[in-house]
Design an enzyme around this catalytic site. Structure first.
Site, PDB file in Angstrom:
ATOM      1  N   GLY A 290       0.904  -1.255   0.154  1.00 37.06           N
ATOM      2  CA  GLY A 290       0.228  -0.089   0.032  1.00 37.06           C
ATOM      3  C   GLY A 290       0.846   1.149  -0.028  1.00 37.06           C
ATOM      4  N   SER A 291       0.575   2.077  -0.861  1.00 34.07           N
ATOM      5  CA  SER A 291       1.389   3.230  -1.033  1.00 34.07           C
ATOM      6  C   SER A 291       0.990   4.364  -2.141  1.00 34.07           C
ATOM      7  CB  SER A 291       2.881   2.711  -1.529  1.00 34.07           C
ATOM      8  OG  SER A 291       2.877   2.041  -2.443  1.00 34.07           O
ATOM      9  N   ARG A 292       1.737   5.164  -2.320  1.00 34.73           N
ATOM     10  CA  ARG A 292       1.370   6.170  -3.515  1.00 34.73           C
ATOM     11  C   ARG A 292       2.423   6.653  -4.231  1.00 34.73           C
ATOM     12  NH1 ARG A 292      -1.063  11.911  -1.642  1.00 34.73           N
ATOM     13  NH2 ARG A 292       0.136  13.214  -2.792  1.00 34.73           N
TER      14      ARG A 292
END
EC number: 4.1.1.65
Length: 220
Positions: A188-190
């Site tokens: 999970g990240s950006r």
């Protein structure tokens, strides 16, 4: 499709733990209780498949074009705006942000070919990836690549609430190829991409991107 090398240790560890749990459930915890044993096995299989799918690297026809800026990650476009980039450019740029959920492919790819002019790693917090301060306070990297036409593109790997490790394969001063692997973010990240103001934006809010395939913008 193949599995990414960053998942080797996690997949092996998960397998060992789940096998141990199922052995204990069969021998001791739920001995004689077939329903509980089958339920434990089913849940274990689901957990194992969830971990494995996170490290998948699907086969794709990658986009190679010196005038195009391709998505460095799979995910959803959550930001398209003009903003002041204060770390490297110190001027206005167009920011495109891609949110990567735990079910997305988490390989990160170079958006253009060129020379890595700048690289920094910053330890930090683990705010949810869509938090406005995640790009300045979370664990992150900043990479600037200069294309042969002199255009520079900055992008950041940003850890999310679940992510606890960012991996990168680039170094300042080296040449990189468009769509080649530059790193990996676990769970999970950006990714934020900063392009010149005169670049033509090819995506819209809410659009799904494929790393190395989707064209984010075109350079003039």
């Amino acid at each position: 499709m193949r599995l990414h090398r960053e998942g080797n240790t996690i997949i092996l560890t998960t397998s060992a733990v789940l096998l141990a749990v199922n052995f204990l459930s069969y021998k001791y915890l739920f001995a004689g209780n077939a329903t509980a044993i089958y339920a434990t096995a089913g849940i274990s299989l689901i957990l194992f498949l969830l971990v494995v799918q996170f490290f998948r690297v699907p086969d794709r026809q990658l986009t190679i074009n010196e005038r195009q800026i391709v998505a460095p990650a799979d995910g959803t476009v959550v930001v398209i705006e003009e903003t002041e980039e204060t770390e490297y450019f110190h001027d206005k740029r167009r920011q495109i942000s891609i949110f990567m959920s735990p079910i997305n492919v988490h390989v990160n790819r170079n958006p253009i070919s060129g020379i890595v002019r700048y690289f920094r790693y910053y330890p930090g917090k683990y705010l949810v990836a869509w938090h406005p301060k995640s790009s300045t306070e979370n664990e992150r990297t900043t990479v600037v690549i200069e294309a042969k036409n002199g255009v520079q593109v900055l992008f950041r790997q940003i850890a999310g609430a679940m992510a606890r490790r960012i991996v990168w394969y680039v170094r300042e001063g080296e040449a990189v190829e468009q769509t080649s692997e530059m790193g990996f973010i676990k769970f999970g990240s950006r990714v934020d991409v900063f392009v010149p103001l005169d670049a033509k934006i090819n995506v819209k809010m809410g659009e799904k991107t494929k790393g190395g395939v989707t064209v984010l913008a075109e350079m003039n």
